[in-house]
Enzyme design. Structure first.
Site, PDB file in Angstrom:
ATOM      1  N   PRO A   1      -1.095   5.478  -4.613  1.00 44.04           N
ATOM      2  CA  PRO A   1      -0.628   5.822  -3.222  1.00 44.04           C
ATOM      3  C   PRO A   1      -1.597   5.294  -2.156  1.00 44.04           C
ATOM      4  O   PRO A   1      -2.540   5.126  -2.469  1.00 44.04           O
ATOM      5  CB  PRO A   1      -0.539   7.445  -3.410  1.00 44.04           C
ATOM      6  CG  PRO A   1      -0.620   7.755  -4.811  1.00 44.04           C
ATOM      7  CD  PRO A   1      -1.211   6.740  -5.306  1.00 44.04           C
TER       8      PRO A   1
ATOM      9  N   GLY B   1       4.591   4.157  -4.163  1.00 38.44           N
ATOM     10  CA  GLY B   1       5.527   3.515  -3.221  1.00 38.44           C
ATOM     11  C   GLY B   1       4.945   2.088  -2.816  1.00 38.44           C
ATOM     12  O   GLY B   1       4.732   1.465  -4.073  1.00 38.44           O
TER      13      GLY B   1
ATOM     14  N   PHE C   1       6.881   3.797  -9.360  1.00 39.06           N
ATOM     15  CA  PHE C   1       5.964   3.937  -8.256  1.00 39.06           C
ATOM     16  C   PHE C   1       6.786   4.806  -7.000  1.00 39.06           C
ATOM     17  O   PHE C   1       6.726   4.677  -6.088  1.00 39.06           O
ATOM     18  CB  PHE C   1       6.076   2.276  -7.693  1.00 39.06           C
ATOM     19  CG  PHE C   1       5.729   1.684  -8.526  1.00 39.06           C
ATOM     20  CD1 PHE C   1       4.260   1.555  -9.141  1.00 39.06           C
ATOM     21  CD2 PHE C   1       5.990   0.099  -8.645  1.00 39.06           C
ATOM     22  CE1 PHE C   1       3.614   0.776  -9.871  1.00 39.06           C
ATOM     23  CE2 PHE C   1       5.417  -0.882  -9.509  1.00 39.06           C
ATOM     24  CZ  PHE C   1       4.200  -0.374  -9.999  1.00 39.06           C
TER      25      PHE C   1
ATOM     26  N   TYR D   1       0.421  -1.873 -21.999  1.00 42.42           N
ATOM     27  CA  TYR D   1      -0.427  -0.883 -21.379  1.00 42.42           C
ATOM     28  C   TYR D   1      -1.551  -0.889 -22.309  1.00 42.42           C
ATOM     29  O   TYR D   1      -1.705   0.274 -22.989  1.00 42.42           O
ATOM     30  CB  TYR D   1       0.468   0.252 -21.431  1.00 42.42           C
ATOM     31  CG  TYR D   1       1.531   0.388 -20.440  1.00 42.42           C
ATOM     32  CD1 TYR D   1       1.786  -0.569 -19.384  1.00 42.42           C
ATOM     33  CD2 TYR D   1       2.367   1.757 -20.322  1.00 42.42           C
ATOM     34  CE1 TYR D   1       2.874  -0.528 -18.476  1.00 42.42           C
ATOM     35  CE2 TYR D   1       3.360   1.807 -19.189  1.00 42.42           C
ATOM     36  CZ  TYR D   1       3.617   0.625 -18.551  1.00 42.42           C
ATOM     37  OH  TYR D   1       4.731   0.797 -17.525  1.00 42.42           O
TER      38      TYR D   1
END
Length: 302
Positions: free
Chosen positions: A229, A222, A218, A69
């Site tokens: 989103p 999603g 997520f 990251y």
């Protein structure tokens, strides 16, 4: 740092081995920029440090991160170290290995013998002598294959004292069975949210039966995944948000947490307002009718 308000504790706790965590945690992926990795605009360093400190003040004691990251100007692990060291005694930091990125940002996947180097990289960046939890993040190409060699290498590092507990990420039920025969597994970290497939739901249920934490990622984004989103949430999600005076993200998090007491949440953000909203989602209770309506949504409609 001011006293904790324990907003995160509203949804209760779960055990990762012998470590107790509040069910609403924090994901560090979005600390480095407005989009993960080298996409988007770099975040203000002091703001990201402030987000981490505020998360802990709100009761977060479970942070999910990874050495990969990072962007051209920011590293999530370095930000965590700068913001929170010396670490609170109850803070659990979970990281993941197998994927890696070289200094140019290019991705690579570690061989079993290279996992120690990835573990030691996390140790150096976080300034710790051991890692609380390490997830073996399985590549998409291995979703149907054996992961025993890689997991066995991590189990050896656990026996050597570099790692306290082991988890797995992006796996199938069969792979969970495989690795549990090698060493204890405290968590499964898989994509999951409204619109999840029956296969995903079966794995979540299996984890509950085994007493293994299920940690969705997520859950808010999603199908948008790293992009965030989608702009068009379904009417069912919007209706629930209106009924509770809540944000769409809060409804998605509340639905996720109500899947079972073993389900943890690790929403990530670099926005202070969104952080407060995410932490408050643990206190939102959706009705049985709302839960059923949202659970019935297909991925394409979610």
């Amino acid at each position: 740092m001011s006293a904790r308000t324990n907003t995160s504790a509203a949804e209760g706790t779960w055990q990762l081995g012998d470590l107790t965590v509040n069910r609403v945690g924090f994901g560090a992926m979005r600390l480095t920029g407005t989009a993960p990795f080298d996409r988007g605009v770099p975040r203000d360093r002091e703001q990201s440090i402030g987000i981490l400190r505020r998360a802990v003040e709100l009761g977060v004691n479970h942070i999910d991160t990874a050495a990969f990251y990072f962007s051209a100007t920011r590293s999530a692990n370095e930000l965590i170290n700068r913001a929170l060291a010396p670490y609170p005694k109850d803070l659990v930091i979970t990281t993941k290995v197998w994927p890696g990125r070289d200094p140019s940002g290019a991705w690579w996947w570690a061989a079993p013998a290279q996992l120690r180097g990835q573990v030691e990289e996390n140790l150096r960046q976080l300034g710790r002598d051991h890692l609380d939890v390490v997830n073996l993040r399985v590549p998409p190409s291995m979703r149907t294959g054996s992961i025993s060699e890689h997991f066995g290498a991590l189990a050896e590092l656990r026996d050597a004292g570099l790692i306290r507990h082991l988890g797995v990420s992006n796996i199938t039920s069969e792979q969970l069975t495989e690795v549990r025969a090698i060493a204890p597994v405290v968590c499964v970290q898989n994509p999951y949210g409204i619109g999840a497939s029956s296969e995903d739901r079966q794995l979540l249920q299996l984890c509950g039966e085994l007493g293994v934490a299920f940690v969705p990622f997520f859950a808010i984004a999603g199908p948008g995944r790293e992009a965030g989103p989608a702009s068009g949430d379904s009417e069912a999600v919007r209706a629930a948000a209106r009924a509770h005076g809540a944000s769409l993200a809060q409804v998605r998090l509340a639905w996720t947490l109500q899947q079972g007491p073993h389900v943890l949440a690790i929403p990530g953000t670099g926005n202070p307002d969104h952080l407060a909203q995410n932490m408050a989602a643990g206190a939102l209770r959706l009705s049985k009718e709302e839960m059923a309506r949202l659970t019935s949504l297909r991925a394409a409609d979610a």
